[in-house]
Scaffold this motif. Sequence first.
Motif, mmCIF file in Angstrom:
data_model
loop_
_atom_site.group_PDB
_atom_site.id
_atom_site.type_symbol
_atom_site.label_atom_id
_atom_site.label_comp_id
_atom_site.label_asym_id
_atom_site.label_seq_id
_atom_site.Cartn_x
_atom_site.Cartn_y
_atom_site.Cartn_z
ATOM 1 N N ARG A 162 3.846 -3.336 -5.477
ATOM 2 C CA ARG A 162 2.927 -4.457 -5.705
ATOM 3 C C ARG A 162 1.499 -4.080 -5.332
ATOM 4 O O ARG A 162 0.548 -4.477 -6.008
ATOM 5 N N CYS A 163 1.345 -3.323 -4.247
ATOM 6 C CA CYS A 163 -0.006 -2.899 -3.850
ATOM 7 C C CYS A 163 -0.618 -1.980 -4.902
ATOM 8 O O CYS A 163 -1.834 -2.007 -5.140
ATOM 9 N N VAL A 164 0.226 -1.156 -5.540
ATOM 10 C CA VAL A 164 -0.256 -0.256 -6.597
ATOM 11 C C VAL A 164 -0.752 -1.077 -7.783
ATOM 12 O O VAL A 164 -1.837 -0.819 -8.325
ATOM 13 N N MET A 165 0.026 -2.075 -8.168
ATOM 14 C CA MET A 165 -0.331 -2.905 -9.323
ATOM 15 C C MET A 165 -1.576 -3.748 -9.070
ATOM 16 O O MET A 165 -2.346 -4.022 -9.993
ATOM 17 N N ASP A 166 -1.793 -4.155 -7.822
ATOM 18 C CA ASP A 166 -2.903 -5.045 -7.514
ATOM 19 C C ASP A 166 -4.204 -4.304 -7.202
ATOM 20 O O ASP A 166 -5.250 -4.943 -7.037
ATOM 21 N N SER A 167 -4.164 -2.993 -7.129
ATOM 22 C CA SER A 167 -5.339 -2.204 -6.740
ATOM 23 C C SER A 167 -5.962 -1.519 -7.942
ATOM 24 O O SER A 167 -5.315 -1.350 -8.987
ATOM 25 N N PRO A 168 -7.224 -1.110 -7.829
ATOM 26 C CA PRO A 168 -7.841 -0.311 -8.887
ATOM 27 C C PRO A 168 -7.018 0.952 -9.142
ATOM 28 O O PRO A 168 -6.403 1.503 -8.227
ATOM 29 N N GLU A 169 -7.022 1.392 -10.363
ATOM 30 C CA GLU A 169 -6.193 2.534 -10.749
ATOM 31 C C GLU A 169 -6.495 3.762 -9.895
ATOM 32 O O GLU A 169 -7.645 4.151 -9.712
ATOM 33 N N GLY A 170 -5.437 4.357 -9.360
ATOM 34 C CA GLY A 170 -5.565 5.587 -8.584
ATOM 35 C C GLY A 170 -5.807 5.393 -7.105
ATOM 36 O O GLY A 170 -5.727 6.366 -6.347
ATOM 37 N N LEU A 171 -6.087 4.178 -6.666
ATOM 38 C CA LEU A 171 -6.351 3.969 -5.244
ATOM 39 C C LEU A 171 -5.080 4.135 -4.414
ATOM 40 O O LEU A 171 -5.106 4.738 -3.341
ATOM 41 N N ILE A 172 -3.966 3.597 -4.917
ATOM 42 C CA ILE A 172 -2.693 3.680 -4.193
ATOM 43 C C ILE A 172 -1.624 4.206 -5.143
ATOM 44 O O ILE A 172 -1.579 3.827 -6.320
ATOM 45 N N ARG A 173 -0.770 5.058 -4.636
ATOM 46 C CA ARG A 173 0.364 5.550 -5.407
ATOM 47 C C ARG A 173 1.601 5.507 -4.516
ATOM 48 O O ARG A 173 1.494 5.380 -3.291
ATOM 49 N N ILE A 174 2.767 5.584 -5.123
ATOM 50 C CA ILE A 174 4.017 5.674 -4.376
ATOM 51 C C ILE A 174 4.463 7.124 -4.380
ATOM 52 O O ILE A 174 4.640 7.736 -5.424
ATOM 53 N N ASP A 175 4.615 7.678 -3.189
ATOM 54 C CA ASP A 175 5.016 9.074 -3.038
ATOM 55 C C ASP A 175 6.203 9.123 -2.087
ATOM 56 O O ASP A 175 6.084 8.742 -0.923
ATOM 57 N N ASN A 176 7.364 9.582 -2.570
ATOM 58 C CA ASN A 176 8.592 9.626 -1.757
ATOM 59 C C ASN A 176 8.906 8.262 -1.141
ATOM 60 O O ASN A 176 9.187 8.143 0.060
ATOM 61 N N ASN A 177 8.834 7.241 -1.976
ATOM 62 C CA ASN A 177 9.176 5.868 -1.575
ATOM 63 C C ASN A 177 8.219 5.265 -0.546
ATOM 64 O O ASN A 177 8.572 4.307 0.152
ATOM 65 N N LEU A 178 7.017 5.807 -0.450
ATOM 66 C CA LEU A 178 6.045 5.288 0.498
ATOM 67 C C LEU A 178 4.683 5.157 -0.175
ATOM 68 O O LEU A 178 4.245 6.056 -0.893
ATOM 69 N N ALA A 179 4.019 4.025 0.062
ATOM 70 C CA ALA A 179 2.677 3.828 -0.483
ATOM 71 C C ALA A 179 1.701 4.774 0.191
ATOM 72 O O ALA A 179 1.723 4.937 1.416
ATOM 73 N N VAL A 180 0.841 5.411 -0.601
ATOM 74 C CA VAL A 180 -0.141 6.370 -0.101
ATOM 75 C C VAL A 180 -1.503 5.995 -0.666
ATOM 76 O O VAL A 180 -1.645 5.755 -1.868
ATOM 77 N N ILE A 181 -2.502 5.949 0.197
ATOM 78 C CA ILE A 181 -3.855 5.574 -0.213
ATOM 79 C C ILE A 181 -4.682 6.832 -0.467
ATOM 80 O O ILE A 181 -4.682 7.762 0.346
ATOM 81 N N ASP A 182 -5.404 6.850 -1.587
ATOM 82 C CA ASP A 182 -6.329 7.938 -1.884
ATOM 83 C C ASP A 182 -7.699 7.539 -1.330
ATOM 84 O O ASP A 182 -8.434 6.777 -1.944
ATOM 85 N N TYR A 183 -8.029 8.058 -0.153
ATOM 86 C CA TYR A 183 -9.268 7.639 0.504
ATOM 87 C C TYR A 183 -10.519 8.219 -0.139
ATOM 88 O O TYR A 183 -11.633 7.837 0.233
ATOM 89 N N SER A 184 -10.360 9.115 -1.106
ATOM 90 C CA SER A 184 -11.536 9.549 -1.858
ATOM 91 C C SER A 184 -12.057 8.417 -2.733
ATOM 92 O O SER A 184 -13.193 8.443 -3.193
ATOM 93 N N LYS A 185 -11.206 7.404 -2.935
ATOM 94 C CA LYS A 185 -11.588 6.205 -3.693
ATOM 95 C C LYS A 185 -11.735 4.996 -2.765
ATOM 96 O O LYS A 185 -11.552 3.857 -3.160
ATOM 97 N N ASN A 186 -12.083 5.279 -1.500
ATOM 98 C CA ASN A 186 -12.129 4.224 -0.492
ATOM 99 C C ASN A 186 -13.104 3.106 -0.845
ATOM 100 O O ASN A 186 -12.932 1.956 -0.420
ATOM 101 N N ALA A 187 -14.130 3.414 -1.622
ATOM 102 C CA ALA A 187 -15.106 2.387 -2.021
ATOM 103 C C ALA A 187 -14.454 1.287 -2.851
ATOM 104 O O ALA A 187 -14.978 0.167 -2.939
#
Length: 294
Positions: free
Chosen positions: A227-252
């Motif tokens: 749900r967090c992936v769907m609600d966020s701008p594209e590429g900000l959050i992804r699911i990796d090994n069943n865990l949400a991961v934030i791409d802080y290069s897109k922190n803005a």
Amino acid sequence: MELGFNPQHIAAASLFMLVLGGLLAYVLVVANRKLWVYEDPRIELVEDLLPHSNCGACGTPGCRPFAEALIDGQVQPSQCTVNSAEQNLRIADFLGVDAGESERLVARLACSGGNNVARMRAHYAGLESCRAAAAVGDGPKGCSWGCLGMGDCADVCDFDAIHLNAQDIPVVDAAKCTACNDCVEICPKDLFSLQPAANRLWINCRNLQFGDAAEADCEVACTACERCVMDSPEGLIRIDNNLAVIDYSKNALASKVATERCPTGAIVWLDERAGVIKGREAKPIIRQTALPAA
């Protein structure tokens, strides 16, 4: 038979000692000239302006090596995160250099599974230490990735920046944290990391199980529902090994929106004043007492 002192022997011995003393003195003088290393007197003065904590947060082994690096122009005063900004400016003025700007880092824990929401699969009665408990079957907690809550991190923190809450979860006082890295190194579960203080979106979990299996061990675990992936701008959050991961290069692009539909509250927004903020659909945690062991 009479024993006596021979004046010639005494004179010879005295002369020998005199020559030997002179020779040794000469050797010391030569060695001093050959081996002498110049040390900038400013090092002592700059070291006196540093906090003498030797925490290593600046990237050097201690305050004196940091002072030497400052004199050599290898680092900037602002890299000392223990000193106040005013004190670092004093060092910069003394050396005639720019104080510099460094991104403030703080230690963050990727777990909120206290004893009131995370189940224990066994009772541990050994040495009261996370490292000791982790060495026995990976610890007594149902979640193999979860914090063991015995406070090794608080014990090694020289700045009183970490304490355990009522549910045995370490809480970091960001105002006191110097990013010295001691808690990162001591945690047997690798739950601590140094993060830019400006990053507010945070995944409060490291559980790699999926869905109901993760929630069965811990009520506040990430279930990889996306749900967090769907609600966020594209590429900000992804699911990796069943865990949400934030791409802080897109922190803005980060905002509280990503947290709103998280059912367990595993993704949170960290506010400087309000603290940890969960989304509106996160289940409220009512139980404050420890769950019984399995």
